[in-house]
Motif scaffolding. Structure first.
Motif, mmCIF file in Angstrom:
data_model
loop_
_atom_site.group_PDB
_atom_site.id
_atom_site.type_symbol
_atom_site.label_atom_id
_atom_site.label_comp_id
_atom_site.label_asym_id
_atom_site.label_seq_id
_atom_site.Cartn_x
_atom_site.Cartn_y
_atom_site.Cartn_z
ATOM 1 N N SER A 83 32.076 -33.889 10.361
ATOM 2 C CA SER A 83 33.254 -34.178 9.556
ATOM 3 C C SER A 83 33.897 -32.872 9.115
ATOM 4 C CB SER A 83 32.839 -35.007 8.340
ATOM 5 O OG SER A 83 33.949 -35.254 7.516
ATOM 6 N N ILE A 84 35.210 -32.792 9.257
ATOM 7 C CA ILE A 84 35.959 -31.616 8.827
ATOM 8 C C ILE A 84 36.991 -32.080 7.809
ATOM 9 C CG2 ILE A 84 37.408 -29.686 9.546
ATOM 10 C CD1 ILE A 84 36.175 -30.288 12.423
ATOM 11 N N SER A 85 36.900 -31.513 6.611
ATOM 12 C CA SER A 85 37.842 -31.867 5.551
ATOM 13 C C SER A 85 38.647 -30.635 5.164
ATOM 14 C CB SER A 85 37.108 -32.438 4.330
ATOM 15 O OG SER A 85 36.262 -31.458 3.769
ATOM 16 N N VAL A 86 39.744 -30.879 4.459
ATOM 17 C CA VAL A 86 40.614 -29.780 4.049
ATOM 18 C C VAL A 86 40.881 -29.875 2.555
ATOM 19 C CG1 VAL A 86 42.782 -31.008 4.553
ATOM 20 C CG2 VAL A 86 42.730 -28.500 4.597
ATOM 21 N N SER A 87 40.946 -28.708 1.930
ATOM 22 C CA SER A 87 41.307 -28.600 0.518
ATOM 23 C C SER A 87 42.335 -27.497 0.373
ATOM 24 C CB SER A 87 40.084 -28.246 -0.336
ATOM 25 O OG SER A 87 39.145 -29.271 -0.299
ATOM 26 N N SER A 88 43.224 -27.664 -0.575
ATOM 27 C CA SER A 88 44.253 -26.671 -0.851
ATOM 28 C C SER A 88 43.987 -26.037 -2.213
ATOM 29 C CB SER A 88 45.632 -27.333 -0.864
ATOM 30 O OG SER A 88 46.600 -26.480 -1.430
ATOM 31 N N LEU A 89 44.025 -24.722 -2.243
ATOM 32 C CA LEU A 89 43.808 -24.002 -3.500
ATOM 33 C C LEU A 89 44.851 -24.392 -4.548
ATOM 34 C CD1 LEU A 89 42.244 -21.762 -5.033
ATOM 35 C CD2 LEU A 89 43.923 -20.145 -4.093
ATOM 36 N N ASN A 90 46.100 -24.561 -4.125
ATOM 37 C CA ASN A 90 47.205 -24.833 -5.051
ATOM 38 C C ASN A 90 47.784 -26.237 -4.915
ATOM 39 O OD1 ASN A 90 47.129 -22.139 -6.027
ATOM 40 N ND2 ASN A 90 48.351 -21.476 -4.273
ATOM 41 N N GLY A 91 47.044 -27.168 -4.321
ATOM 42 C CA GLY A 91 47.562 -28.531 -4.203
ATOM 43 C C GLY A 91 48.722 -28.647 -3.233
ATOM 44 N N PHE A 92 48.657 -27.954 -2.091
ATOM 45 C CA PHE A 92 49.685 -27.952 -1.059
ATOM 46 C C PHE A 92 51.023 -27.434 -1.602
ATOM 47 C CE2 PHE A 92 46.469 -30.917 0.359
ATOM 48 C CZ PHE A 92 46.209 -30.436 1.627
ATOM 49 N N VAL A 93 50.892 -26.359 -2.357
ATOM 50 C CA VAL A 93 52.056 -25.651 -2.911
ATOM 51 C C VAL A 93 51.823 -24.166 -2.670
ATOM 52 C CG1 VAL A 93 53.281 -25.074 -5.053
ATOM 53 C CG2 VAL A 93 52.459 -27.398 -4.688
ATOM 54 N N MET A 94 52.850 -23.494 -2.123
ATOM 55 C CA MET A 94 52.779 -22.033 -1.982
ATOM 56 C C MET A 94 53.250 -21.432 -3.303
ATOM 57 S SD MET A 94 54.395 -21.633 1.842
ATOM 58 C CE MET A 94 55.718 -22.836 1.534
ATOM 59 N N ARG A 95 52.504 -20.494 -3.831
ATOM 60 C CA ARG A 95 52.809 -19.927 -5.148
ATOM 61 C C ARG A 95 53.031 -18.429 -5.083
ATOM 62 N NH1 ARG A 95 52.796 -23.152 -9.251
ATOM 63 N NH2 ARG A 95 51.641 -25.088 -9.223
ATOM 64 N N ASN A 96 53.869 -17.981 -6.025
ATOM 65 C CA ASN A 96 54.090 -16.570 -6.318
ATOM 66 C C ASN A 96 54.306 -16.509 -7.829
ATOM 67 O OD1 ASN A 96 54.949 -13.947 -6.714
ATOM 68 N ND2 ASN A 96 56.558 -14.012 -5.152
ATOM 69 N N GLY A 97 53.242 -16.162 -8.554
ATOM 70 C CA GLY A 97 53.329 -16.202 -10.018
ATOM 71 C C GLY A 97 53.595 -17.627 -10.464
ATOM 72 N N GLU A 98 54.618 -17.794 -11.285
ATOM 73 C CA GLU A 98 55.008 -19.132 -11.751
ATOM 74 C C GLU A 98 55.938 -19.835 -10.779
ATOM 75 O OE1 GLU A 98 53.843 -20.734 -14.555
ATOM 76 O OE2 GLU A 98 52.457 -19.022 -14.594
ATOM 77 N N GLY A 99 56.417 -19.125 -9.783
ATOM 78 C CA GLY A 99 57.304 -19.731 -8.778
ATOM 79 C C GLY A 99 56.496 -20.469 -7.719
ATOM 80 N N TYR A 100 57.108 -21.496 -7.122
ATOM 81 C CA TYR A 100 56.391 -22.256 -6.093
ATOM 82 C C TYR A 100 57.352 -22.905 -5.111
ATOM 83 C CZ TYR A 100 57.572 -26.379 -8.907
ATOM 84 O OH TYR A 100 58.247 -27.345 -9.593
ATOM 85 N N ILE A 101 56.819 -23.189 -3.931
ATOM 86 C CA ILE A 101 57.519 -23.919 -2.878
ATOM 87 C C ILE A 101 56.532 -24.932 -2.307
ATOM 88 C CG2 ILE A 101 58.640 -23.765 -0.619
ATOM 89 C CD1 ILE A 101 59.400 -20.858 -1.329
ATOM 90 N N ASP A 102 56.936 -26.194 -2.272
ATOM 91 C CA ASP A 102 56.083 -27.259 -1.743
ATOM 92 C C ASP A 102 56.022 -27.207 -0.217
ATOM 93 O OD1 ASP A 102 55.608 -28.479 -4.262
ATOM 94 O OD2 ASP A 102 57.555 -29.473 -4.154
ATOM 95 N N TYR A 103 54.898 -27.655 0.319
ATOM 96 C CA TYR A 103 54.788 -27.912 1.756
ATOM 97 C C TYR A 103 53.891 -29.121 1.947
ATOM 98 C CZ TYR A 103 50.117 -25.773 1.951
ATOM 99 O OH TYR A 103 48.802 -25.489 1.774
ATOM 100 N N TYR A 104 53.909 -29.657 3.159
ATOM 101 C CA TYR A 104 53.169 -30.881 3.450
ATOM 102 C C TYR A 104 52.341 -30.686 4.713
ATOM 103 C CZ TYR A 104 56.782 -32.293 0.275
ATOM 104 O OH TYR A 104 57.612 -32.350 -0.809
ATOM 105 N N LEU A 105 51.250 -31.401 4.788
ATOM 106 C CA LEU A 105 50.380 -31.350 5.953
ATOM 107 C C LEU A 105 50.264 -32.746 6.540
ATOM 108 C CD1 LEU A 105 48.350 -29.994 7.861
ATOM 109 C CD2 LEU A 105 46.601 -30.338 6.096
#
Length: 162
Positions: A83-105
């Motif tokens: 079984s191979i699972s995936v986790s995102s450190l930021n909840g599938f959000v790219m971050r730079n400080g307090e700024g963020y951009i969403d992405y989807y998988l």
């Protein structure tokens, strides 16, 4: 001469012991049972190779990126699965400080929930390989991108055999 005889005797004893160590039973002309069995064995351990994407980079013109996830050379115990699972450190959000951009998988054209430890590939015992197409998409909505610079997230792929 005694030294030579000692060496010869040691060799005979060693050969005699090693030959008899392999003999399970002897069949002679006087034996009632005229057949015997020999077990033939080979032990094969669990093995597999999982190849995960090295990186994903979005640009202003490339808002969708496909990458492969491959499980190969899979050998498992009967009844088990890789079984191979995936986790995102930021909840599938790219971050730079307090700024963020969403992405989807998406996996094989199916959206996955934005939760951690989600199984994205399962290879069952008896199957030698498995693959999945990972599609990363973003609309690059920059209204929450508060700062110039690199926006990042880290995905962790966890492999287990159960």
């Amino acid at each position: 001469m005694k030294k030579v005889m000692s060496i010869i005797m040691a060799a005979i004893i060693t050969l005699g012991l090693s030959v008899s160590a392999f003999a399970e039973s002897s069949i002679t002309q006087d034996s009632e049972e005229k057949s015997g069995n020999t077990n033939v064995d080979y032990s094969l351990g669990v093995s597999y190779t999982v190849t995960i994407p090295a990186s994903v980079t979005f640009t202003d013109t490339q808002k969708e990126v496909e990458r492969g996830l491959l499980a190969s050379n899979v050998i498992l115990n009967e009844g088990s699965a890789l079984s191979i699972s995936v986790s995102s450190l930021n909840g599938f959000v790219m971050r730079n400080g307090e700024g963020y951009i969403d992405y989807y998988l998406m996996v094989n054209n199916n959206a996955i929930p934005e939760e951690n430890n989600f199984d994205i590939l399962i290879v069952y015992a008896g199957e030698s390989s498995g693959w999945a197409v990972l599609t990363f998409t973003t609309d690059l909505n920059k209204e929450n991108a508060l700062y110039a610079g690199k926006y990042t997230d880290t995905l962790t792929f966890t492999v287990s055999v159960e």
